[in-house]
Design a protein around this motif. Structure first.
Motif, PDB file in Angstrom:
ATOM      1  N   GLU A  97       0.853  -1.189   0.000  1.00  0.00           N
ATOM      2  CA  GLU A  97       0.000   0.000   0.000  1.00  0.00           C
ATOM      3  C   GLU A  97       0.894   1.246   0.000  1.00  0.00           C
ATOM      4  O   GLU A  97       2.051   1.176   0.420  1.00  0.00           O
ATOM      5  CB  GLU A  97      -0.944  -0.010   1.198  1.00  0.00           C
ATOM      6  CG  GLU A  97      -0.247  -0.085   2.537  1.00  0.00           C
ATOM      7  CD  GLU A  97      -1.204  -0.383   3.676  1.00  0.00           C
ATOM      8  OE1 GLU A  97      -1.498   0.565   4.415  1.00  0.00           O
ATOM      9  OE2 GLU A  97      -1.639  -1.535   3.807  1.00  0.00           O
ATOM     10  N   PRO A  98       0.377   2.376  -0.479  1.00  0.00           N
ATOM     11  CA  PRO A  98       1.217   3.574  -0.664  1.00  0.00           C
ATOM     12  C   PRO A  98       1.985   4.030   0.579  1.00  0.00           C
ATOM     13  O   PRO A  98       3.156   4.424   0.458  1.00  0.00           O
ATOM     14  CB  PRO A  98       0.221   4.641  -1.113  1.00  0.00           C
ATOM     15  CG  PRO A  98      -0.867   3.865  -1.788  1.00  0.00           C
ATOM     16  CD  PRO A  98      -0.971   2.574  -1.013  1.00  0.00           C
ATOM     17  N   ALA A  99       1.385   3.968   1.752  1.00  0.00           N
ATOM     18  CA  ALA A  99       2.078   4.427   2.962  1.00  0.00           C
ATOM     19  C   ALA A  99       3.300   3.556   3.237  1.00  0.00           C
ATOM     20  O   ALA A  99       4.379   4.066   3.562  1.00  0.00           O
ATOM     21  CB  ALA A  99       1.131   4.412   4.157  1.00  0.00           C
ATOM     22  N   LEU A 103       7.483   4.343   3.083  1.00  0.00           N
ATOM     23  CA  LEU A 103       8.389   4.008   4.175  1.00  0.00           C
ATOM     24  C   LEU A 103       9.574   3.194   3.666  1.00  0.00           C
ATOM     25  O   LEU A 103      10.722   3.509   3.959  1.00  0.00           O
ATOM     26  CB  LEU A 103       7.653   3.234   5.271  1.00  0.00           C
ATOM     27  CG  LEU A 103       8.534   2.672   6.392  1.00  0.00           C
ATOM     28  CD1 LEU A 103       9.167   3.817   7.174  1.00  0.00           C
ATOM     29  CD2 LEU A 103       7.736   1.759   7.292  1.00  0.00           C
ATOM     30  N   TRP A 104       9.293   2.140   2.883  1.00  0.00           N
ATOM     31  CA  TRP A 104      10.362   1.284   2.368  1.00  0.00           C
ATOM     32  C   TRP A 104      11.316   2.082   1.482  1.00  0.00           C
ATOM     33  O   TRP A 104      12.530   1.869   1.516  1.00  0.00           O
ATOM     34  CB  TRP A 104       9.816   0.090   1.600  1.00  0.00           C
ATOM     35  CG  TRP A 104       8.879  -0.804   2.360  1.00  0.00           C
ATOM     36  CD1 TRP A 104       7.751  -1.400   1.869  1.00  0.00           C
ATOM     37  CD2 TRP A 104       8.960  -1.218   3.730  1.00  0.00           C
ATOM     38  NE1 TRP A 104       7.141  -2.141   2.850  1.00  0.00           N
ATOM     39  CE2 TRP A 104       7.852  -2.050   4.002  1.00  0.00           C
ATOM     40  CE3 TRP A 104       9.845  -0.953   4.773  1.00  0.00           C
ATOM     41  CZ2 TRP A 104       7.620  -2.625   5.238  1.00  0.00           C
ATOM     42  CZ3 TRP A 104       9.615  -1.521   6.021  1.00  0.00           C
ATOM     43  CH2 TRP A 104       8.522  -2.345   6.240  1.00  0.00           C
ATOM     44  N   MET A 105      10.781   3.015   0.705  1.00  0.00           N
ATOM     45  CA  MET A 105      11.640   3.815  -0.170  1.00  0.00           C
ATOM     46  C   MET A 105      12.503   4.774   0.650  1.00  0.00           C
ATOM     47  O   MET A 105      13.675   5.002   0.312  1.00  0.00           O
ATOM     48  CB  MET A 105      10.808   4.564  -1.210  1.00  0.00           C
ATOM     49  CG  MET A 105      10.233   3.604  -2.247  1.00  0.00           C
ATOM     50  SD  MET A 105       9.456   4.343  -3.708  1.00  0.00           S
ATOM     51  CE  MET A 105       8.408   5.598  -3.060  1.00  0.00           C
ATOM     52  N   ARG A 106      11.966   5.327   1.728  1.00  0.00           N
ATOM     53  CA  ARG A 106      12.769   6.200   2.594  1.00  0.00           C
ATOM     54  C   ARG A 106      13.897   5.414   3.258  1.00  0.00           C
ATOM     55  O   ARG A 106      15.024   5.903   3.367  1.00  0.00           O
ATOM     56  CB  ARG A 106      11.878   6.861   3.654  1.00  0.00           C
ATOM     57  CG  ARG A 106      11.042   7.991   3.090  1.00  0.00           C
ATOM     58  CD  ARG A 106      10.125   8.628   4.120  1.00  0.00           C
ATOM     59  NE  ARG A 106      10.843   9.057   5.307  1.00  0.00           N
ATOM     60  CZ  ARG A 106      10.284   9.119   6.518  1.00  0.00           C
ATOM     61  NH1 ARG A 106       9.025   8.794   6.702  1.00  0.00           N
ATOM     62  NH2 ARG A 106      10.998   9.530   7.551  1.00  0.00           N
ATOM     63  N   ILE A 107      13.586   4.198   3.706  1.00  0.00           N
ATOM     64  CA  ILE A 107      14.619   3.345   4.314  1.00  0.00           C
ATOM     65  C   ILE A 107      15.686   3.016   3.279  1.00  0.00           C
ATOM     66  O   ILE A 107      16.885   3.125   3.548  1.00  0.00           O
ATOM     67  CB  ILE A 107      13.996   2.066   4.909  1.00  0.00           C
ATOM     68  CG1 ILE A 107      13.128   2.418   6.122  1.00  0.00           C
ATOM     69  CG2 ILE A 107      15.075   1.054   5.278  1.00  0.00           C
ATOM     70  CD1 ILE A 107      12.271   1.271   6.627  1.00  0.00           C
ATOM     71  N   ARG A 108      15.261   2.609   2.086  1.00  0.00           N
ATOM     72  CA  ARG A 108      16.205   2.284   1.011  1.00  0.00           C
ATOM     73  C   ARG A 108      17.100   3.474   0.700  1.00  0.00           C
ATOM     74  O   ARG A 108      18.313   3.344   0.594  1.00  0.00           O
ATOM     75  CB  ARG A 108      15.435   1.868  -0.242  1.00  0.00           C
ATOM     76  CG  ARG A 108      16.344   1.534  -1.426  1.00  0.00           C
ATOM     77  CD  ARG A 108      15.654   1.654  -2.759  1.00  0.00           C
ATOM     78  NE  ARG A 108      15.196   3.023  -2.956  1.00  0.00           N
ATOM     79  CZ  ARG A 108      14.164   3.363  -3.709  1.00  0.00           C
ATOM     80  NH1 ARG A 108      13.470   2.443  -4.355  1.00  0.00           N
ATOM     81  NH2 ARG A 108      13.807   4.623  -3.849  1.00  0.00           N
TER      82      ARG A 108
END
Length: 139
Positions: A97-99, A103-108
Motif C-alpha cells: 500500500e502507498p504508505a 516508508l520502504w523507499m525512505r529506508i532504502r
C-alpha cells in the motif's frame, strides 16, 4: 536489509587493500590470515570485484590484488552492490500500500545514502579506539 558474509568479507578485502594502497599488490593469503578468514572463500569474492573493475590482479611471486582507483573514489555502496545486488529493504515493494511503499523507499534511500557517502578511505582511516555505541540484546 541484511548484508550477507559475501558483502561483509568483501568489504574486509577492500578495506585491507585500501589500507595498503600504494604499497603494491597484497595477497589474499595475507588478508585471510590477518582476519582469520578462509582464503578459498575470499578467492570466490575477489572475482566479481575484479570483473567490476574495482580491483586488479598482479601475477607472480610478489603478486596479489590492488585497488584500481584511489580509496576515496570507491564507496562501500560500490562494493555491496557488486556482491549483494541492488539495495532494497523488502521484496515486492510495488505490491505494498502507498504508505508502506513510501516508508520502504525512505529506508532504502537512507541506506543508499550512507553506503554511497562512505568511501574505502573513510573505512580504512576509521579509528578503532572511538567510542562505539553498545548494543543491548534482550532474550
Amino acid at each position: 536489509m541484511k548484508i550477507s558474509t559475501k558483502g561483509r568479507y568483501g568489504l574486509t578485502i577492500m578495506i585491507a587493500l585500501a589500507k595498503k594502497y600504494g604499497d603494491g599488490p597484497i595477497s589474499l593469503k595475507s588478508i585471510a590470515r590477518e582476519h582469520q578468514l578462509s582464503e578459498h572463500y575470499l578467492e570466490q569474492l575477489i572475482a566479481p570485484l575484479r570483473n567490476a573493475g574495482l580491483v586488479r590482479s598482479v601475477r607472480g611471486a610478489y603478486g596479489g590484488y590492488m585497488l584500481t582507483r584511489n580509496p576515496n573514489q570507491i564507496t562501500s555502496g560500490d562494493v555491496i552492490r557488486v556482491l549483494e545486488g541492488p539495495i532494497s529493504p523488502v521484496e515486492g515493494i510495488e505490491d505494498e500500500e502507498p504508505a508502506k511503499q513510501a516508508l520502504w523507499m525512505r529506508i532504502r534511500d537512507a541506506v543508499k545514502d550512507v553506503l554511497d557517502t562512505t568511501t574505502l578511505y573513510d573505512l580504512a582511516q576509521h579509528d578503532d579506539s572511538e567510542d562505539q555505541e553498545a548494543y543491548m540484546f534482550y532474550i
